[in-house]
Scaffold this active site. Structure first.
Site, short mmCIF file in Angstrom:
data_model
loop_
_atom_site.label_atom_id
_atom_site.label_comp_id
_atom_site.label_asym_id
_atom_site.label_seq_id
_atom_site.Cartn_x
_atom_site.Cartn_y
_atom_site.Cartn_z
N SER A 163 0.84 -1.21 0.00
CA SER A 163 0.00 0.00 0.00
C SER A 163 0.87 1.25 0.00
O SER A 163 2.00 1.24 0.48
CB SER A 163 -0.90 0.03 1.23
OG SER A 163 -1.68 -1.15 1.30
N1 SAH Z 1 -0.55 -4.98 4.13
C1 SAH Z 1 0.14 -4.90 2.85
C2 SAH Z 1 -0.81 -4.76 1.71
C3 SAH Z 1 -0.94 -6.05 0.99
S1 SAH Z 1 -2.07 -6.02 -0.37
C4 SAH Z 1 1.13 -3.75 2.93
O1 SAH Z 1 1.82 -3.65 3.91
O2 SAH Z 1 1.29 -3.00 2.01
C5 SAH Z 1 -3.43 -6.88 0.32
C6 SAH Z 1 -3.20 -8.32 0.63
O3 SAH Z 1 -4.43 -8.84 1.08
C7 SAH Z 1 -2.76 -9.20 -0.52
O4 SAH Z 1 -1.52 -9.79 -0.23
C8 SAH Z 1 -3.87 -10.24 -0.63
O5 SAH Z 1 -3.40 -11.53 -0.96
C9 SAH Z 1 -4.42 -10.21 0.78
N2 SAH Z 1 -5.78 -10.75 0.92
C10 SAH Z 1 -6.85 -10.62 0.11
N3 SAH Z 1 -7.90 -11.30 0.60
C11 SAH Z 1 -7.47 -11.88 1.77
C12 SAH Z 1 -8.08 -12.73 2.74
N4 SAH Z 1 -9.34 -13.14 2.63
N5 SAH Z 1 -7.34 -13.12 3.79
C13 SAH Z 1 -6.06 -12.73 3.93
N6 SAH Z 1 -5.41 -11.95 3.04
C14 SAH Z 1 -6.12 -11.52 1.97
#
Ligand code: SAH
Length: 316
Positions: A163
């Site tokens: 993000s």
């Molecule tokens: N927190 C991260 C952002 C990751 S993007 C950062 O530090 O920037 C969002 C993430 O959510 C992705 O890796 C995706 O695989 C995960 N995601 C989507 N649906 C999910 C679910 N049901 N359970 C766990 N993770 C999920």
């Protein structure tokens, strides 16, 4: 507490049932994300910047800061670790092997990012300190590390993104609103590369983070290992189910957008707890949910945002 009486509202609630948060003043000019953006575009744009004659551009608003990866905080030769002000270790001590050949990113560039966040409206000193403490470049593959402090989401593989710094800081600030010290127990859905989890661990006593894509969960583990963050636990699984064995949580933060907030997460929010989640498909907004009683949740719609989708089940 009158929690034993008949439910005031049917449970589980969809957001349609949840009323606006009473007495909560909306900002006169609600924060808007700069734009919706795709991580690959961001990466390509930033890569284009690296090929200009002047080299990598400093982050916008980073007056007086040095170009990333070419000049150190002291403005002289590349890269010597300086003792970090926080309990995090100095950047060079934390660099993993895969970053061994990446020009070290100076503390000054990260400070400039934090300065820019403050200019964008992030006020909470604990959040700003946390953003300054966590070396975002260590969560990116070496080819993207020099772009770590631009305000953009960037690809982390498997069609997912890290993000943008502004939204990480803003969501944590919203989660912390009204809390004077640290949050107690926080759950993050969507570990991704682990960056936001590391920031959360600076502002909460205990952090749990769930990722559904196994290789990303493992990547996050590898990214976080050298940081040795004792109050952070990573889980592989479907975050839509939450983590009932660890709950209830004072704060829940979703890093992926669903069409509504999963009901398991509503249940795992402690009474008095706050949850922040992106909601929507193409058009997304941040929703704040506060649990005000055993059977009562209040919700508020905040600024626009753009996140990868929340998906059920696991992968890998
Ligand atoms: N927190 C991260 C952002 C990751 S993007 C950062 O530090 O920037 C969002 C993430 O959510 C992705 O890796 C995706 O695989 C995960 N995601 C989507 N649906 C999910 C679910 N049901 N359970 C766990 N993770 C999920």
């Amino acid at each position: 507490m009158s929690e034993s009486g008949p439910p005031k509202k049917r449970f589980p609630l969809t957001l349609d049932f949840v009323t606006g948060i009473a007495g909560r003043k909306k900002a006169a000019t609600p924060h808007r994300l700069n734009s919706t953006q795709t991580a690959t575009q961001n990466a390509a744009k930033a890569a284009g910047q690296t090929s200009t004659q002047s080299g990598v551009r400093s982050p916008a608003g980073a007056r007086g800061s040095q170009p990333v990866g070419t000049v150190t905080a002291s403005g002289t030769a590349p890269s010597v670790a300086r003792p970090a002000a926080s309990r995090m270790q100095p950047v060079s001590a934390m660099a993993t092997d895969r970053h061994a050949n990446v020009p070290l990113v100076s503390d000054a560039v990260r400070k400039a990012m934090v300065q820019r966040l403050a200019e964008q409206g992030v006020r909470d000193p604990m959040v700003l300190a946390a953003m300054e403490a966590v070396p975002r470049h260590l969560f990116l593959e070496p080819g993207l590390a020099s772009q770590a402090y631009i305000d953009a989401s960037l690809p982390i593989g498997y069609h997912q993104t890290i993000s943008q710094p502004y939204i990480v800081a803003r969501m944590i600030e919203i989660l912390r609103e009204g809390t004077s010290g640290k949050l107690k127990k926080v759950l993050e859905i969507g570990t991704g590369c682990g960056y936001q989890a590391a920031v959360l661990a600076q502002v909460a006593d205990e952090v749990y983070s769930i990722e559904r894509i196994r290789p990303l969960h493992e990547q996050a583990r590898n990214n976080l290992r050298p940081l040795r963050i004792p109050n952070l636990r990573l889980h592989y699984g479907d975050g839509m189910l939450g983590l009932p064995q660890a709950g209830p949580f004072d704060g829940i933060i979703l890093a992926a957008a669903g069409l509504e907030i999963p009901q398991a997460l509503m249940e795992q929010l402690a009474v008095g707890g706050r949850m922040i989640a992106p909601i929507g498909n193409n058009e997304q907004v941040l929703k704040l949910v506060v649990r005000t009683g055993r059977n009562e949740w209040l919700a508020d719609t905040l600024e626009r945002c753009h996140f990868v989708p929340l998906r059920p089940g696991t992968f890998g």
